[in-house]
Design an enzyme around this catalytic site. Structure first.
Site, PDB file in Angstrom:
ATOM      1  N   ASP A   8       0.970  -1.099   0.001  1.00 12.15           N
ATOM      2  CA  ASP A   8      -0.036   0.006   0.040  1.00 12.15           C
ATOM      3  C   ASP A   8       0.983   1.229  -0.158  1.00 12.15           C
ATOM      4  O   ASP A   8       2.062   1.009   0.297  1.00 12.15           O
ATOM      5  CB  ASP A   8      -1.043  -0.205   1.215  1.00 12.15           C
ATOM      6  CG  ASP A   8      -1.699   1.168   1.491  1.00 12.15           C
ATOM      7  OD1 ASP A   8      -2.323   1.545   0.532  1.00 12.15           O
ATOM      8  OD2 ASP A   8      -1.649   1.751   2.370  1.00 12.15           O
ATOM      9  N   ASP A  10      -0.087   5.095   0.786  1.00 17.20           N
ATOM     10  CA  ASP A  10      -0.206   6.010   2.004  1.00 17.20           C
ATOM     11  C   ASP A  10      -0.240   5.374   3.471  1.00 17.20           C
ATOM     12  O   ASP A  10      -1.201   4.436   3.755  1.00 17.20           O
ATOM     13  CB  ASP A  10      -1.592   6.828   1.865  1.00 17.20           C
ATOM     14  CG  ASP A  10      -1.741   7.575   0.694  1.00 17.20           C
ATOM     15  OD1 ASP A  10      -0.693   8.332   0.281  1.00 17.20           O
ATOM     16  OD2 ASP A  10      -2.765   7.423  -0.097  1.00 17.20           O
TER      17      ASP A  10
HETATM   18  C1  BG6 Z   1      -5.839   5.964  -0.189  1.00 18.59           C
HETATM   19  C2  BG6 Z   1      -6.017   6.702   1.279  1.00 18.59           C
HETATM   20  O1  BG6 Z   1      -4.486   5.504  -0.145  1.00 18.59           O
HETATM   21  O2  BG6 Z   1      -6.212   6.638  -1.099  1.00 18.59           O
HETATM   22  C3  BG6 Z   1      -7.433   7.308   1.441  1.00 18.59           C
HETATM   23  O3  BG6 Z   1      -5.687   5.858   2.235  1.00 18.59           O
HETATM   24  C4  BG6 Z   1      -7.596   8.054   0.274  1.00 18.59           C
HETATM   25  O4  BG6 Z   1      -7.310   8.092   2.616  1.00 18.59           O
HETATM   26  C5  BG6 Z   1      -7.639   7.022  -1.059  1.00 18.59           C
HETATM   27  O5  BG6 Z   1      -9.125   8.430   0.285  1.00 18.59           O
HETATM   28  C6  BG6 Z   1      -7.910   8.096  -2.441  1.00 18.59           C
HETATM   29  O6  BG6 Z   1      -7.025   8.798  -2.637  1.00 18.59           O
HETATM   30  P1  BG6 Z   1      -6.988   9.857  -3.468  1.00 18.59           P
HETATM   31  O7  BG6 Z   1      -5.537  10.750  -3.521  1.00 18.59           O
HETATM   32  O8  BG6 Z   1      -7.194   9.200  -4.997  1.00 18.59           O
HETATM   33  O9  BG6 Z   1      -7.963  11.018  -3.467  1.00 18.59           O
HETATM   34 MG    MG Z   2      -2.947   3.100   3.596  1.00 19.51          MG
END
Ligand code: BG6
Ligand code: MG
Length: 215
Positions: A8, A10
């Site tokens: 993963d 984030d």
């Molecule tokens: C995930 C995060 O990796 O990505 C979520 O943990 C986030 O919190 C999701 O909503 C979507 O991210 P983005 O950058 O496309 O808005």
């Molecule tokens: Mg994550």
């Protein structure tokens, strides 16, 4: 036998969690939604942008059309991207670079599986792009975790069967997605956040026994 590790992004490879939280908080404040907390933010880990927005809107008495929701998601994303403007390798979490290098040196295929549509840009800015084989993200599917799609797409791109893959996750939704994909899972982060994972560790810098995990 595990021959593939899918990370993963984030909260596992980069410390963007706080930036996501601040962007959602800014949007919530603008919408007059009070009481959007870190506990709410926990439930946003791993889920798609639109589903994350639903967590914010739970505390609003106003109803929004789908079109308005997409626009709000775009607004939050603009705030998030603003905070990423100067992002570089300093947002890479401890142990991430060493782990990616170690696995590839051992002939393990390495992928990224993230719900975020910002994944390619973050990987570029941090230099992590050069350390992974394939990337699957929110640009490949709109289905966030706990749906298994983002991990199944990663496995397909890497040419691995789900049972050969180990997913590294910091979220409950992500661990569930790995299970639904038929993959193994390693949870990283504070105890309790990734309950249900087959193995867990505080972070990537804490001496994970990859030889034992990957056989
Ligand atoms: C995930 C995060 O990796 O990505 C979520 O943990 C986030 O919190 C999701 O909503 C979507 O991210 P983005 O950058 O496309 O808005
Ligand atoms: Mg994550």
């Amino acid at each position: 036998m595990i021959n593939t590790v899918i990370f993963d992004l984030d909260g596992v490879l980069v410390s963007t969690d706080e930036l996501h939280y601040e962007a959602w908080k800014r949007l919530a404040d603008e919408l007059g939604i009070s009481g959007f907390t870190k506990a709410d933010n926990e439930r946003q880990r791993g889920v798609s942008r639109l589903e994350s927005l639903e967590v914010v809107l739970e505390k609003s008495d106003k109803t929004y059309s789908l079109e308005e929701k997409y626009a709000l998601g775009e607004k939050k994303n603009a705030y998030y991207r603003e905070s990423l403007k100067n992002a570089d390798s300093s947002i890479v979490l401890p142990g991430a670079v060493e782990t990616l290098k170690l696995l590839r040196n051992r002939g393990i295929k390495v992928g990224v599986g993230s719900a975020s549509k910002n994944t390619p840009e973050i990987l570029e800015k941090t230099g992590l792009i050069g350390l992974v084989d394939k990337v699957s993200c929110g640009l490949d599917t709109d289905k966030g975790k706990p749906e298994p799609d983002v991990f199944l797409i990663a496995a397909k791109k890497l040419g691995s069967a789900p049972c050969q893959c180990l997913v590294v996750e910091d979220s409950k939704a992500g661990v569930e997605a790995a299970k639904r994909a038929g993959m193994h899972s390693l949870g990283v982060g504070p105890y309790g956040r990734t309950l249900g994972a087959e193995a867990c560790a505080p972070d990537l810098a804490s001496g994970i026994d990859w030889r034992e995990l990957c056989g």
